[in-house]
Design an enzyme around this catalytic site. Structure first.
Site, PDB file in Angstrom:
ATOM      1  N   SER A  11       0.836  -1.200   0.000  1.00  0.00           N
ATOM      2  CA  SER A  11       0.000   0.000   0.000  1.00  0.00           C
ATOM      3  C   SER A  11       0.867   1.245   0.000  1.00  0.00           C
ATOM      4  O   SER A  11       1.618   1.502   0.944  1.00  0.00           O
ATOM      5  CB  SER A  11      -0.920   0.011   1.221  1.00  0.00           C
ATOM      6  OG  SER A  11      -1.599   1.246   1.296  1.00  0.00           O
ATOM      7  N   HIS A  36      -1.188  -1.184  -4.362  1.00  0.00           N
ATOM      8  CA  HIS A  36      -2.453  -0.751  -3.768  1.00  0.00           C
ATOM      9  C   HIS A  36      -2.418   0.754  -3.519  1.00  0.00           C
ATOM     10  O   HIS A  36      -1.497   1.271  -2.882  1.00  0.00           O
ATOM     11  CB  HIS A  36      -2.673  -1.502  -2.448  1.00  0.00           C
ATOM     12  CG  HIS A  36      -4.029  -1.292  -1.849  1.00  0.00           C
ATOM     13  ND1 HIS A  36      -5.146  -1.985  -2.266  1.00  0.00           N
ATOM     14  CD2 HIS A  36      -4.444  -0.479  -0.842  1.00  0.00           C
ATOM     15  CE1 HIS A  36      -6.187  -1.617  -1.555  1.00  0.00           C
ATOM     16  NE2 HIS A  36      -5.793  -0.689  -0.685  1.00  0.00           N
ATOM     17  N   ASP A  38      -4.694   3.829  -1.960  1.00  0.00           N
ATOM     18  CA  ASP A  38      -5.840   4.221  -1.141  1.00  0.00           C
ATOM     19  C   ASP A  38      -6.197   5.670  -1.428  1.00  0.00           C
ATOM     20  O   ASP A  38      -5.383   6.577  -1.234  1.00  0.00           O
ATOM     21  CB  ASP A  38      -5.508   4.073   0.344  1.00  0.00           C
ATOM     22  CG  ASP A  38      -5.438   2.627   0.786  1.00  0.00           C
ATOM     23  OD1 ASP A  38      -6.434   1.907   0.586  1.00  0.00           O
ATOM     24  OD2 ASP A  38      -4.404   2.215   1.333  1.00  0.00           O
ATOM     25  N   MET A  40      -8.625   8.742  -0.393  1.00  0.00           N
ATOM     26  CA  MET A  40      -9.481   9.210   0.701  1.00  0.00           C
ATOM     27  C   MET A  40      -9.897  10.658   0.459  1.00  0.00           C
ATOM     28  O   MET A  40      -9.087  11.466  -0.005  1.00  0.00           O
ATOM     29  CB  MET A  40      -8.736   9.116   2.027  1.00  0.00           C
ATOM     30  CG  MET A  40      -8.148   7.758   2.318  1.00  0.00           C
ATOM     31  SD  MET A  40      -7.238   7.761   3.880  1.00  0.00           S
ATOM     32  CE  MET A  40      -6.461   6.170   3.809  1.00  0.00           C
ATOM     33  N   HIS A  69      -8.376   1.639  -4.299  1.00  0.00           N
ATOM     34  CA  HIS A  69      -9.374   1.484  -3.249  1.00  0.00           C
ATOM     35  C   HIS A  69      -9.943   2.858  -2.924  1.00  0.00           C
ATOM     36  O   HIS A  69      -9.267   3.691  -2.332  1.00  0.00           O
ATOM     37  CB  HIS A  69      -8.697   0.850  -2.021  1.00  0.00           C
ATOM     38  CG  HIS A  69      -9.564   0.740  -0.825  1.00  0.00           C
ATOM     39  ND1 HIS A  69      -9.045   0.525   0.444  1.00  0.00           N
ATOM     40  CD2 HIS A  69     -10.915   0.816  -0.656  1.00  0.00           C
ATOM     41  CE1 HIS A  69     -10.028   0.479   1.317  1.00  0.00           C
ATOM     42  NE2 HIS A  69     -11.164   0.647   0.676  1.00  0.00           N
ATOM     43  N   MET A  71     -12.013   5.197  -0.906  1.00  0.00           N
ATOM     44  CA  MET A  71     -12.694   5.481   0.356  1.00  0.00           C
ATOM     45  C   MET A  71     -13.276   6.881   0.246  1.00  0.00           C
ATOM     46  O   MET A  71     -12.849   7.820   0.906  1.00  0.00           O
ATOM     47  CB  MET A  71     -11.707   5.357   1.523  1.00  0.00           C
ATOM     48  CG  MET A  71     -11.308   3.931   1.802  1.00  0.00           C
ATOM     49  SD  MET A  71     -10.060   3.767   3.098  1.00  0.00           S
ATOM     50  CE  MET A  71      -8.576   3.762   2.081  1.00  0.00           C
ATOM     51  N   MET A 140     -12.107  -4.928   5.129  1.00  0.00           N
ATOM     52  CA  MET A 140     -11.301  -4.027   5.952  1.00  0.00           C
ATOM     53  C   MET A 140     -11.066  -4.673   7.318  1.00  0.00           C
ATOM     54  O   MET A 140     -12.026  -4.988   8.028  1.00  0.00           O
ATOM     55  CB  MET A 140     -11.995  -2.686   6.125  1.00  0.00           C
ATOM     56  CG  MET A 140     -12.078  -1.849   4.854  1.00  0.00           C
ATOM     57  SD  MET A 140     -10.454  -1.471   4.148  1.00  0.00           S
ATOM     58  CE  MET A 140      -9.680  -0.568   5.504  1.00  0.00           C
ATOM     59  N   ASP A 178      -7.295  -5.750   3.966  1.00  0.00           N
ATOM     60  CA  ASP A 178      -6.550  -4.491   4.086  1.00  0.00           C
ATOM     61  C   ASP A 178      -6.561  -4.021   5.534  1.00  0.00           C
ATOM     62  O   ASP A 178      -7.618  -3.739   6.082  1.00  0.00           O
ATOM     63  CB  ASP A 178      -7.188  -3.436   3.180  1.00  0.00           C
ATOM     64  CG  ASP A 178      -6.404  -2.135   3.143  1.00  0.00           C
ATOM     65  OD1 ASP A 178      -5.388  -2.015   3.840  1.00  0.00           O
ATOM     66  OD2 ASP A 178      -6.821  -1.229   2.393  1.00  0.00           O
TER      67      ASP A 178
END
Length: 225
Positions: A11, A36, A38, A40, A69, A71, A140, A178
């Site tokens: 990540s 990966h 993330d 946000m 991913h 979020m 998660m 994750d």
């Protein structure tokens, strides 16, 4: 009994942002399978990470599967932009999608693999009517928003529930986990059903990230039904 080798997805959230190019290069030269990312928005989760300009720059040099991913709230507004930014897998949160089936259709129509993520409190039963359409289920194992958290033990039960749902329905979805993945718990997570391990702090805080990725990727003996 059989041997199962998990896919490893370091990540980038845990990378050194001042040296992000070097960290991507390290991942490229490792035995990791995916990268990966993330995303946000400060709304769905109480944090803001990197956006599309950074992601586009990263995917241009990434030699791995680009696993994004989201979020974020209203992911449908940005799906096309993430496709253009180089996403191979695009995962949205079930909690953020009012019309989840429409979200999944949109992602696939843009040429990406579609994933759905579940927060720790969300029941696996909510996947019943969408599992056949998914390429990935992301469980998660921490509360989303920040790296470096400890693995929630209830996750083992959820992994077995997802594994059983996939087998029962004939879905081809991979199971990704994750949060809080370490060399100490990786084998247990794989034995419970995980196919893909997201690892942030355990990789980037390691004195030897390449060796840590190799260790995480070791085959695990699992019991098949």
């Amino acid at each position: 009994m059989e041997k199962k080798t998990p896919l490893i997805a370091p990540s980038l959230l845990a990378a050194n942002f001042l040296e992000i190019g070097k960290d991507v290069d390290m991942i490229n030269n490792s035995v990791a399978d995916w990268l990966h990312l993330d995303v946000m928005d400060g709304r769905f989760v109480p944090n803001i990470s990197f956006g599309l300009p950074v992601i586009s720059a990263v995917t241009k040099v990434s030699k791995k599967v680009n696993d994004m991913h989201l979020m974020i709230e209203e992911p449908e507004k940005y799906a096309e932009a993430f496709a253009k930014a180089g996403a191979d897998y695009l995962t949205v949160h079930i909690e953020a999608c009012r019309h989840l089936h429409r979200n999944i259709q949109q992602i696939k129509s843009l040429g990406m693999k579609a994933g759905v993520a579940l927060n720790p409190h969300t029941s696996v039963s909510q996947l019943e009517n969408i599992i056949a359409d998914l390429d990935l289920v992301l469980i998660m194992s921490v509360n989303p928003g920040f790296g470096g958290q400890h693995f929630i033990d209830q996750t083992y039960i959820k992994l077995r529930q997802v594994r059983d749902l996939i087998r029962r329905t004939g879905s081809n979805a991979l199971i990704e986990v994750d949060g809080g993945i370490t060399t100490q718990n990786a084998a247990l997570v794989v034995e419970a059903g995980a196919d893909v391990l997201v690892a942030g702090s355990s990789v980037f805080a390691s004195h030897d990230p390449l060796a840590t990725i190799r260790e995480l990727r070791q085959p695990v003996t699992v019991t098949m039904p």
